[in-house]
Design a protein around this motif. Structure first.
Motif, PDB file in Angstrom:
ATOM      1  N   LYS A  52      28.622  13.171 -43.131  1.00 45.30           N
ATOM      2  CA  LYS A  52      29.779  13.985 -43.496  1.00 45.30           C
ATOM      3  C   LYS A  52      29.424  15.444 -43.776  1.00 45.30           C
ATOM      4  O   LYS A  52      30.107  16.368 -43.319  1.00 45.30           O
ATOM      5  N   ASN A  53      28.354  15.674 -44.512  1.00 43.44           N
ATOM      6  CA  ASN A  53      27.988  17.037 -44.914  1.00 43.44           C
ATOM      7  C   ASN A  53      27.264  17.817 -43.809  1.00 43.44           C
ATOM      8  O   ASN A  53      26.965  18.996 -43.987  1.00 43.44           O
ATOM      9  N   LYS A  54      27.004  17.166 -42.688  1.00 41.95           N
ATOM     10  CA  LYS A  54      26.330  17.836 -41.571  1.00 41.95           C
ATOM     11  C   LYS A  54      27.318  18.299 -40.509  1.00 41.95           C
ATOM     12  O   LYS A  54      26.933  18.983 -39.568  1.00 41.95           O
ATOM     13  N   LEU A  55      28.587  17.932 -40.680  1.00 47.06           N
ATOM     14  CA  LEU A  55      29.559  18.153 -39.618  1.00 47.06           C
ATOM     15  C   LEU A  55      30.529  19.284 -39.927  1.00 47.06           C
ATOM     16  O   LEU A  55      31.031  19.411 -41.041  1.00 47.06           O
ATOM     17  N   ASN A  56      30.796  20.087 -38.916  1.00 44.52           N
ATOM     18  CA  ASN A  56      31.706  21.218 -39.028  1.00 44.52           C
ATOM     19  C   ASN A  56      33.119  20.755 -38.644  1.00 44.52           C
ATOM     20  O   ASN A  56      33.557  20.914 -37.510  1.00 44.52           O
TER      21      ASN A  56
ATOM     22  N   ILE B   9      30.047   3.274 -50.631  1.00 46.05           N
ATOM     23  CA  ILE B   9      30.384   3.960 -49.383  1.00 46.05           C
ATOM     24  C   ILE B   9      31.901   4.054 -49.207  1.00 46.05           C
ATOM     25  O   ILE B   9      32.447   5.132 -48.937  1.00 46.05           O
ATOM     26  N   ILE B  10      32.593   2.933 -49.374  1.00 47.86           N
ATOM     27  CA  ILE B  10      34.050   2.921 -49.212  1.00 47.86           C
ATOM     28  C   ILE B  10      34.724   3.848 -50.214  1.00 47.86           C
ATOM     29  O   ILE B  10      35.590   4.657 -49.875  1.00 47.86           O
ATOM     30  N   ASN B  11      34.316   3.751 -51.462  1.00 47.39           N
ATOM     31  CA  ASN B  11      34.970   4.532 -52.520  1.00 47.39           C
ATOM     32  C   ASN B  11      34.594   6.013 -52.509  1.00 47.39           C
ATOM     33  O   ASN B  11      35.151   6.797 -53.279  1.00 47.39           O
ATOM     34  N   SER B  12      33.684   6.401 -51.630  1.00 45.82           N
ATOM     35  CA  SER B  12      33.323   7.817 -51.505  1.00 45.82           C
ATOM     36  C   SER B  12      34.377   8.609 -50.734  1.00 45.82           C
ATOM     37  O   SER B  12      34.360   9.846 -50.729  1.00 45.82           O
ATOM     38  N   ALA B  13      35.299   7.904 -50.064  1.00 45.86           N
ATOM     39  CA  ALA B  13      36.323   8.580 -49.267  1.00 45.86           C
ATOM     40  C   ALA B  13      37.240   9.419 -50.150  1.00 45.86           C
ATOM     41  O   ALA B  13      37.435   9.118 -51.323  1.00 45.86           O
ATOM     42  N   ASP B  14      37.800  10.470 -49.571  1.00 47.83           N
ATOM     43  CA  ASP B  14      38.756  11.299 -50.303  1.00 47.83           C
ATOM     44  C   ASP B  14      40.055  10.539 -50.534  1.00 47.83           C
ATOM     45  O   ASP B  14      40.751  10.781 -51.516  1.00 47.83           O
ATOM     46  N   ILE B  15      40.377   9.653 -49.615  1.00 48.23           N
ATOM     47  CA  ILE B  15      41.528   8.766 -49.806  1.00 48.23           C
ATOM     48  C   ILE B  15      41.298   7.496 -49.003  1.00 48.23           C
ATOM     49  O   ILE B  15      40.805   7.539 -47.863  1.00 48.23           O
TER      50      ILE B  15
ATOM     51  N   CYS C 172      31.913  21.864 -30.865  1.00 47.22           N
ATOM     52  CA  CYS C 172      33.350  21.797 -30.576  1.00 47.22           C
ATOM     53  C   CYS C 172      34.209  22.234 -31.762  1.00 47.22           C
ATOM     54  O   CYS C 172      35.401  22.498 -31.591  1.00 47.22           O
ATOM     55  N   THR C 173      33.627  22.298 -32.945  1.00 49.80           N
ATOM     56  CA  THR C 173      34.329  22.627 -34.205  1.00 49.80           C
ATOM     57  C   THR C 173      35.702  21.946 -34.295  1.00 49.80           C
ATOM     58  O   THR C 173      36.731  22.623 -34.400  1.00 49.80           O
ATOM     59  N   PRO C 174      35.732  20.634 -34.265  1.00 54.69           N
ATOM     60  CA  PRO C 174      37.027  19.935 -34.292  1.00 54.69           C
ATOM     61  C   PRO C 174      37.684  19.985 -35.672  1.00 54.69           C
ATOM     62  O   PRO C 174      37.003  19.965 -36.697  1.00 54.69           O
ATOM     63  N   ASP C 175      38.997  20.045 -35.680  1.00 56.05           N
ATOM     64  CA  ASP C 175      39.735  19.938 -36.931  1.00 56.05           C
ATOM     65  C   ASP C 175      39.648  18.509 -37.468  1.00 56.05           C
ATOM     66  O   ASP C 175      39.546  18.292 -38.668  1.00 56.05           O
TER      67      ASP C 175
ATOM     68  N   GLN D 164      41.176  25.412 -46.789  1.00 51.47           N
ATOM     69  CA  GLN D 164      40.222  26.457 -46.411  1.00 51.47           C
ATOM     70  C   GLN D 164      38.815  26.214 -46.949  1.00 51.47           C
ATOM     71  O   GLN D 164      37.900  27.000 -46.693  1.00 51.47           O
ATOM     72  N   GLU D 165      38.639  25.126 -47.698  1.00 54.40           N
ATOM     73  CA  GLU D 165      37.298  24.798 -48.193  1.00 54.40           C
ATOM     74  C   GLU D 165      36.374  24.482 -47.021  1.00 54.40           C
ATOM     75  O   GLU D 165      36.799  23.932 -46.012  1.00 54.40           O
ATOM     76  N   ASN D 166      35.125  24.812 -47.179  1.00 49.19           N
ATOM     77  CA  ASN D 166      34.130  24.466 -46.160  1.00 49.19           C
ATOM     78  C   ASN D 166      33.640  23.043 -46.439  1.00 49.19           C
ATOM     79  O   ASN D 166      32.497  22.813 -46.816  1.00 49.19           O
ATOM     80  N   LYS D 167      34.556  22.094 -46.241  1.00 47.07           N
ATOM     81  CA  LYS D 167      34.259  20.713 -46.604  1.00 47.07           C
ATOM     82  C   LYS D 167      34.931  19.751 -45.631  1.00 47.07           C
ATOM     83  O   LYS D 167      36.073  19.943 -45.238  1.00 47.07           O
ATOM     84  N   ALA D 168      34.195  18.704 -45.258  1.00 48.16           N
ATOM     85  CA  ALA D 168      34.765  17.650 -44.426  1.00 48.16           C
ATOM     86  C   ALA D 168      35.316  16.551 -45.326  1.00 48.16           C
ATOM     87  O   ALA D 168      34.590  16.005 -46.156  1.00 48.16           O
TER      88      ALA D 168
END
Length: 267
Positions: free
Chosen positions: A194-198, A66-72, A170-173, A33-37
């Motif tokens: 990343k921070n600009k996208l819903n 850049i690569i290591n910035s990923a969540d996984i 489109c507010t994609p999941d 539910q976080e407002n985070k991509a």
């Protein structure tokens, strides 16, 4: 949130997870539910070697950042798994990005009535991929845009802004980003936008759109089992021989790095 071990493979923090675990992590991102991509990257040996070469050449380590910035970061490639064994920190298994998306995330979105955005490839290819998925999945909402636009606004900044606006409408999941492995374009685009996208989840997954569209073929299971998918792709795309040479360079470089580490420790 699902916790997982990270193993450093030549400077890239790869998640030590199985496919089932990667699927559960992806689902947790989608349902968060976080407002985070969140971002999932799928580097193979070629991409990791590109990071290594870039750091040697430019002395900045920008691609590693850049690569290591990923969540996984999941190990999409036999070369990365082999490197983990050479380094005596074996990964559980290869976790293919295409398989994660096509056979797990997309069916899950269909089950939950979710929304998918396909970004990348040529216009006719991404449209064909969307049509194929629309035929197969009745509850899945699909939107798309081709990857032939000014990704980083160097010539026409308005193009990238319009793509972001279209995605947000489109507010994609989930956003499947397929902008090519060369130069880590898809990872760079995700990193910068990343921070600009819903959205809940973004995945950089190379040729996935083209494989769904039938333009490219996914390696047969026997090649994957024998860890020879790179050989299958080389047979089907001989012009990739230059890129494929990064695989032995990566493997031998890993062996050398292991020896150098032992020598430094006095072992």
């Amino acid at each position: 949130m699902f916790e997982f071990e990270k193993i450093n493979i030549r400077g890239v923090n790869v998640a030590n997870v199985t496919m089932d675990e990667a699927v559960e992590i992806a689902k947790s991102f989608i349902n968060n539910q976080e407002n985070k991509a969140h971002a999932i990257y799928t580097p193979n040996a070629e991409i990791v070697q590109a990071c290594i070469d870039d750091k040697k050449k430019n002395k900045t380590g920008e691609l590693f950042e850049i690569i290591n910035s990923a969540d996984i970061i999941i190990p999409d490639g036999a070369g990365v798994v082999l490197a983990s064994k050479i380094l005596k920190s074996p990964l559980k298994q290869k976790v293919g990005g295409y398989d994660l998306v096509r056979n797990n995330i997309i069916p899950y979105l269909d089950e939950t009535g979710g929304t998918l955005f396909l970004l990348g490839s040529k216009e006719e290819n991404v449209e064909k991929a969307a049509n194929i998925l629309n035929e197969e999945y009745k509850n899945l909402k699909i939107f798309y845009h081709h990857g032939w636009f000014d990704l980083f606004g160097t010539k026409n900044p308005e193009e990238n802004i319009k793509v972001i606006e279209k995605i947000n409408e489109c507010t994609p999941d989930v956003i499947v980003v397929c902008l090519g492995a060369l130069g880590l374009k898809q990872e760079k685009w995700i990193f910068e936008n990343k921070n600009k996208l819903n959205t809940k989840l973004m995945l950089g997954v190379g040729g996935t759109i083209d494989i769904i569209a039938g333009v490219k073929k996914y390696a047969p299971k026997i090649f994957i089992k024998l860890r020879l998918e790179w050989f299958y792709y080389l047979i089907n795309h001989p012009t990739r021989i230059g890129r494929m040479m990064k695989l032995p360079k990566f493997v031998f470089g890993t062996m050398f790095a292991k020896k150098a580490k032992k020598k430094k420790r006095g072992l």
